[in-house]
Scaffold this motif. Structure first.
Motif, PDB file in Angstrom:
ATOM      1  N   LEU A  39      46.621  33.610 -16.642  1.00 51.54           N
ATOM      2  CA  LEU A  39      45.031  33.943 -16.781  1.00 51.54           C
ATOM      3  C   LEU A  39      45.239  36.016 -17.348  1.00 51.54           C
ATOM      4  O   LEU A  39      45.412  36.490 -16.667  1.00 51.54           O
ATOM      5  CB  LEU A  39      44.487  34.374 -15.784  1.00 51.54           C
ATOM      6  CG  LEU A  39      43.946  32.088 -15.238  1.00 51.54           C
ATOM      7  CD1 LEU A  39      43.374  31.969 -14.490  1.00 51.54           C
ATOM      8  CD2 LEU A  39      43.451  32.242 -15.931  1.00 51.54           C
ATOM      9  N   THR A  40      44.511  36.282 -18.627  1.00 52.53           N
ATOM     10  CA  THR A  40      44.257  37.686 -18.432  1.00 52.53           C
ATOM     11  C   THR A  40      42.878  37.957 -17.786  1.00 52.53           C
ATOM     12  O   THR A  40      42.257  38.844 -17.898  1.00 52.53           O
ATOM     13  CB  THR A  40      44.214  37.548 -19.995  1.00 52.53           C
ATOM     14  OG1 THR A  40      43.155  36.882 -20.589  1.00 52.53           O
ATOM     15  CG2 THR A  40      45.509  37.946 -20.938  1.00 52.53           C
ATOM     16  N   TYR A  41      41.883  36.913 -17.879  1.00 52.22           N
ATOM     17  CA  TYR A  41      40.317  37.505 -17.008  1.00 52.22           C
ATOM     18  C   TYR A  41      40.477  36.059 -16.415  1.00 52.22           C
ATOM     19  O   TYR A  41      40.478  34.961 -16.663  1.00 52.22           O
ATOM     20  CB  TYR A  41      39.751  37.410 -18.219  1.00 52.22           C
ATOM     21  CG  TYR A  41      38.078  37.539 -17.737  1.00 52.22           C
ATOM     22  CD1 TYR A  41      37.431  38.866 -17.480  1.00 52.22           C
ATOM     23  CD2 TYR A  41      37.021  36.378 -18.149  1.00 52.22           C
ATOM     24  CE1 TYR A  41      35.853  38.495 -17.076  1.00 52.22           C
ATOM     25  CE2 TYR A  41      35.296  36.586 -17.510  1.00 52.22           C
ATOM     26  CZ  TYR A  41      35.463  38.473 -17.359  1.00 52.22           C
ATOM     27  OH  TYR A  41      33.835  37.997 -16.605  1.00 52.22           O
ATOM     28  N   GLU A  42      39.460  36.419 -15.059  1.00 51.22           N
ATOM     29  CA  GLU A  42      39.305  35.139 -14.427  1.00 51.22           C
ATOM     30  C   GLU A  42      37.766  35.580 -14.314  1.00 51.22           C
ATOM     31  O   GLU A  42      36.752  36.617 -14.038  1.00 51.22           O
ATOM     32  CB  GLU A  42      39.153  35.528 -13.027  1.00 51.22           C
ATOM     33  CG  GLU A  42      40.571  35.554 -12.578  1.00 51.22           C
ATOM     34  CD  GLU A  42      41.824  35.473 -11.087  1.00 51.22           C
ATOM     35  OE1 GLU A  42      40.618  34.896  -9.942  1.00 51.22           O
ATOM     36  OE2 GLU A  42      41.684  36.087 -10.918  1.00 51.22           O
ATOM     37  N   GLY A  43      36.755  34.193 -15.250  1.00 48.18           N
ATOM     38  CA  GLY A  43      35.703  34.065 -14.756  1.00 48.18           C
ATOM     39  C   GLY A  43      35.309  33.459 -13.779  1.00 48.18           C
ATOM     40  O   GLY A  43      35.279  34.049 -12.635  1.00 48.18           O
ATOM     41  N   LYS A  44      33.786  33.706 -13.618  1.00 50.37           N
ATOM     42  CA  LYS A  44      32.947  33.772 -12.757  1.00 50.37           C
ATOM     43  C   LYS A  44      33.528  32.370 -10.884  1.00 50.37           C
ATOM     44  O   LYS A  44      33.094  32.675 -10.420  1.00 50.37           O
ATOM     45  CB  LYS A  44      31.519  33.832 -12.755  1.00 50.37           C
ATOM     46  CG  LYS A  44      30.973  32.256 -13.263  1.00 50.37           C
ATOM     47  CD  LYS A  44      29.502  32.621 -13.730  1.00 50.37           C
ATOM     48  CE  LYS A  44      29.075  31.442 -14.648  1.00 50.37           C
ATOM     49  NZ  LYS A  44      28.696  31.147 -15.980  1.00 50.37           N
ATOM     50  N   ASP A  45      33.148  31.449 -11.703  1.00 50.66           N
ATOM     51  CA  ASP A  45      33.931  30.617 -11.012  1.00 50.66           C
ATOM     52  C   ASP A  45      34.866  29.754 -10.568  1.00 50.66           C
ATOM     53  O   ASP A  45      36.202  29.285  -9.887  1.00 50.66           O
ATOM     54  CB  ASP A  45      32.933  29.307 -10.816  1.00 50.66           C
ATOM     55  CG  ASP A  45      31.703  29.168 -10.964  1.00 50.66           C
ATOM     56  OD1 ASP A  45      30.796  29.436 -10.441  1.00 50.66           O
ATOM     57  OD2 ASP A  45      30.712  28.625 -11.725  1.00 50.66           O
ATOM     58  N   SER A  46      35.906  30.691 -10.711  1.00 47.16           N
ATOM     59  CA  SER A  46      38.304  30.749 -11.058  1.00 47.16           C
ATOM     60  C   SER A  46      38.092  30.077  -9.111  1.00 47.16           C
ATOM     61  O   SER A  46      37.723  30.804  -8.786  1.00 47.16           O
ATOM     62  CB  SER A  46      38.562  32.352 -11.327  1.00 47.16           C
ATOM     63  OG  SER A  46      39.431  31.678 -11.700  1.00 47.16           O
ATOM     64  N   PHE A  47      39.151  29.184  -9.727  1.00 46.53           N
ATOM     65  CA  PHE A  47      39.277  28.873  -8.099  1.00 46.53           C
ATOM     66  C   PHE A  47      41.231  28.160  -8.324  1.00 46.53           C
ATOM     67  O   PHE A  47      41.468  28.362  -9.279  1.00 46.53           O
ATOM     68  CB  PHE A  47      38.677  28.430  -7.707  1.00 46.53           C
ATOM     69  CG  PHE A  47      38.763  26.299  -8.349  1.00 46.53           C
ATOM     70  CD1 PHE A  47      39.578  25.567  -8.117  1.00 46.53           C
ATOM     71  CD2 PHE A  47      38.003  26.335  -9.354  1.00 46.53           C
ATOM     72  CE1 PHE A  47      39.589  24.353  -8.724  1.00 46.53           C
ATOM     73  CE2 PHE A  47      38.203  25.345 -10.854  1.00 46.53           C
ATOM     74  CZ  PHE A  47      38.367  24.618  -9.660  1.00 46.53           C
TER      75      PHE A  47
END
Length: 107
Positions: A39-47
């Motif tokens: 991952l280079t960017y984690e989304g809003k619902d990242s888990f």
């Protein structure tokens, strides 16, 4: 898209996380093909982020701790080639000149 995701492609996941594919293959005790994403960017619902390991197996390296994710194709919403992308992937057929035979990429 007609081509399947390949190693080192840039991907966007359905939760808007982004990263680079570092692993494509099967997992012990699981069905189907999995994609290991650095991952280079984690989304809003990242888990469920991990360090590139599945049980006792090291599958891929992550650039930062807890910045890896294993997912199936259905989780990937978009993917594109990068300069480092490998243009063949799991399931592709190929011909090996030196051995005079056909083959299929399994892992």
């Amino acid at each position: 898209m007609s081509r399947k995701p390949c190693l080192f492609d840039h991907v966007t996941l359905k939760d808007e996380s982004q990263g680079i594919i570092k692993f494509i293959g099967s997992l012990p005790g699981k069905e189907g093909t999995f994609y290991g994403i650095d991952l280079t960017y984690e989304g809003k619902d990242s888990f469920n982020n991990m360090n590139g390991r599945y049980k006792k197996f090291k599958l891929f390296d992550t650039t930062q701790p807890k910045k890896g994710r294993l997912c199936k194709f259905q989780t990937i919403s978009y993917y594109k080639l990068t300069a480092e992308s490998v243009k063949i992937t799991v399931g592709d057929s190929l011909y090996v000149d030196e051995a005079y035979c056909d083959g299929k990429i399994k892992y």
